[in-house]
Write a protein that holds these residues in place. Structure first.
Motif, PDB file in Angstrom:
ATOM      1  N   MET A   1       0.854  -1.177   0.000  1.00 46.44           N
ATOM      2  CA  MET A   1       0.000   0.000   0.000  1.00 46.44           C
ATOM      3  C   MET A   1       0.897   1.235   0.000  1.00 46.44           C
ATOM      4  O   MET A   1       1.482   1.581   1.009  1.00 46.44           O
ATOM      5  CB  MET A   1      -0.905  -0.008   1.224  1.00 46.44           C
ATOM      6  N   GLY A   2       1.017   1.911  -1.108  1.00 43.22           N
ATOM      7  CA  GLY A   2       1.861   3.081  -1.207  1.00 43.22           C
ATOM      8  C   GLY A   2       1.332   4.234  -0.383  1.00 43.22           C
ATOM      9  O   GLY A   2       0.138   4.428  -0.249  1.00 43.22           O
ATOM     10  N   GLY A   3       2.253   5.016   0.204  1.00 43.89           N
ATOM     11  CA  GLY A   3       1.856   6.183   0.976  1.00 43.89           C
ATOM     12  C   GLY A   3       1.208   5.847   2.297  1.00 43.89           C
ATOM     13  O   GLY A   3       0.328   6.550   2.758  1.00 43.89           O
ATOM     14  N   ASP A   4       1.652   4.752   2.897  1.00 43.97           N
ATOM     15  CA  ASP A   4       1.064   4.330   4.165  1.00 43.97           C
ATOM     16  C   ASP A   4       1.929   4.752   5.340  1.00 43.97           C
ATOM     17  O   ASP A   4       3.099   5.053   5.194  1.00 43.97           O
ATOM     18  CB  ASP A   4       0.904   2.809   4.218  1.00 43.97           C
ATOM     19  N   SER A   5       1.327   4.714   6.493  1.00 44.99           N
ATOM     20  CA  SER A   5       2.010   4.961   7.746  1.00 44.99           C
ATOM     21  C   SER A   5       2.073   3.630   8.492  1.00 44.99           C
ATOM     22  O   SER A   5       1.096   2.892   8.533  1.00 44.99           O
ATOM     23  CB  SER A   5       1.216   5.992   8.553  1.00 44.99           C
ATOM     24  N   LEU A   6       3.224   3.310   9.062  1.00 45.67           N
ATOM     25  CA  LEU A   6       3.410   2.054   9.777  1.00 45.67           C
ATOM     26  C   LEU A   6       3.329   2.283  11.277  1.00 45.67           C
ATOM     27  O   LEU A   6       3.956   3.196  11.810  1.00 45.67           O
ATOM     28  CB  LEU A   6       4.761   1.432   9.424  1.00 45.67           C
ATOM     29  N   ILE A   7       2.579   1.435  11.945  1.00 46.86           N
ATOM     30  CA  ILE A   7       2.450   1.490  13.404  1.00 46.86           C
ATOM     31  C   ILE A   7       2.738   0.083  13.915  1.00 46.86           C
ATOM     32  O   ILE A   7       2.117  -0.881  13.473  1.00 46.86           O
ATOM     33  CB  ILE A   7       1.042   1.932  13.823  1.00 46.86           C
ATOM     34  N   ARG A   8       3.673  -0.024  14.854  1.00 43.91           N
ATOM     35  CA  ARG A   8       4.063  -1.314  15.403  1.00 43.91           C
ATOM     36  C   ARG A   8       3.567  -1.403  16.846  1.00 43.91           C
ATOM     37  O   ARG A   8       3.727  -0.471  17.624  1.00 43.91           O
ATOM     38  CB  ARG A   8       5.584  -1.448  15.352  1.00 43.91           C
ATOM     39  N   ARG A   9       2.948  -2.535  17.176  1.00 41.63           N
ATOM     40  CA  ARG A   9       2.457  -2.774  18.541  1.00 41.63           C
ATOM     41  C   ARG A   9       2.839  -4.175  18.986  1.00 41.63           C
ATOM     42  O   ARG A   9       2.754  -5.125  18.203  1.00 41.63           O
ATOM     43  CB  ARG A   9       0.935  -2.659  18.619  1.00 41.63           C
ATOM     44  N   GLU A  10       3.237  -4.295  20.242  1.00 37.62           N
ATOM     45  CA  GLU A  10       3.504  -5.600  20.842  1.00 37.62           C
ATOM     46  C   GLU A  10       2.190  -6.135  21.403  1.00 37.62           C
ATOM     47  O   GLU A  10       1.450  -5.412  22.079  1.00 37.62           O
ATOM     48  CB  GLU A  10       4.543  -5.482  21.957  1.00 37.62           C
ATOM     49  N   ILE A  11       1.902  -7.399  21.109  1.00 36.34           N
ATOM     50  CA  ILE A  11       0.688  -8.053  21.600  1.00 36.34           C
ATOM     51  C   ILE A  11       1.145  -9.371  22.217  1.00 36.34           C
ATOM     52  O   ILE A  11       1.340 -10.354  21.502  1.00 36.34           O
ATOM     53  CB  ILE A  11      -0.338  -8.274  20.471  1.00 36.34           C
ATOM     54  N   GLY A  12       1.346  -9.363  23.516  1.00 38.99           N
ATOM     55  CA  GLY A  12       1.922 -10.531  24.171  1.00 38.99           C
ATOM     56  C   GLY A  12       3.304 -10.781  23.609  1.00 38.99           C
ATOM     57  O   GLY A  12       4.139  -9.878  23.562  1.00 38.99           O
ATOM     58  N   ASN A  13       3.552 -12.010  23.116  1.00 37.55           N
ATOM     59  CA  ASN A  13       4.834 -12.360  22.506  1.00 37.55           C
ATOM     60  C   ASN A  13       4.839 -12.139  20.998  1.00 37.55           C
ATOM     61  O   ASN A  13       5.769 -12.557  20.327  1.00 37.55           O
ATOM     62  CB  ASN A  13       5.185 -13.820  22.812  1.00 37.55           C
ATOM     63  N   ALA A  14       3.822 -11.515  20.482  1.00 38.78           N
ATOM     64  CA  ALA A  14       3.708 -11.252  19.040  1.00 38.78           C
ATOM     65  C   ALA A  14       3.887  -9.761  18.773  1.00 38.78           C
ATOM     66  O   ALA A  14       3.746  -8.931  19.676  1.00 38.78           O
ATOM     67  CB  ALA A  14       2.350 -11.721  18.529  1.00 38.78           C
ATOM     68  N   THR A  15       4.178  -9.451  17.526  1.00 37.15           N
ATOM     69  CA  THR A  15       4.307  -8.061  17.092  1.00 37.15           C
ATOM     70  C   THR A  15       3.365  -7.832  15.918  1.00 37.15           C
ATOM     71  O   THR A  15       3.385  -8.601  14.947  1.00 37.15           O
ATOM     72  CB  THR A  15       5.747  -7.741  16.655  1.00 37.15           C
ATOM     73  N   ALA A  16       2.563  -6.796  16.019  1.00 36.20           N
ATOM     74  CA  ALA A  16       1.663  -6.436  14.921  1.00 36.20           C
ATOM     75  C   ALA A  16       2.188  -5.181  14.246  1.00 36.20           C
ATOM     76  O   ALA A  16       2.552  -4.214  14.920  1.00 36.20           O
ATOM     77  CB  ALA A  16       0.251  -6.193  15.450  1.00 36.20           C
TER      78      ALA A  16
END
Length: 116
Positions: free
Chosen positions: A1-16
């Motif tokens: 998806m061009g022109g997107d913003s990335l947001i990273r979140r930790e969810i327990g032992n996973a990363t979204a």
């Protein structure tokens, strides 16, 4: 998806990793892509939409003629959620992980295809 913003979140032992449109407020995100990386390194994807967003897409397609003028909607990795927003979607992912994991709910990604 061009022109997107990335947001990273930790969810327990996973990363979204959420990909939202530039300028979209995270608490209002109702149409986004995500990659969920588990502790074992497996990666899972979803296109997340609210019902309101699907309705807006259908209405737009009635005008543009896409998908038989909005008479059908197809998205192989669709995760339909009731509420918009990254925080709400994180809660949904927490529940998915707590009740058996992403298999059968999200689509497993193969190969390198890193998104950073």
């Amino acid at each position: 998806m061009g022109g997107d913003s990335l947001i990273r979140r930790e969810i327990g032992n996973a990363t979204a990793l959420f990909m939202i449109a530039l300028g979209q407020r995270p608490e209002e995100a109702s149409n986004l892509d995500l990659v969920l990386t588990l502790e074992d390194g497996s990666r899972w994807s979803a296109t997340v939409l609210t019902l309101a967003e699907v309705d807006a897409i259908w209405k737009r397609w009635e005008i543009t003629g896409e998908c038989f003028s909005g008479r059908y909607f197809n998205c192989p990795d669709l995760l339909l959620v009731r509420e918009a927003g990254i925080d709400s979607i994180c809660e949904v992912l927490e529940d998915i992980l707590a009740t058996g994991g992403p298999e059968g709910t999200l689509v497993r990604l193969e190969g390198d295809g890193a998104i950073d």
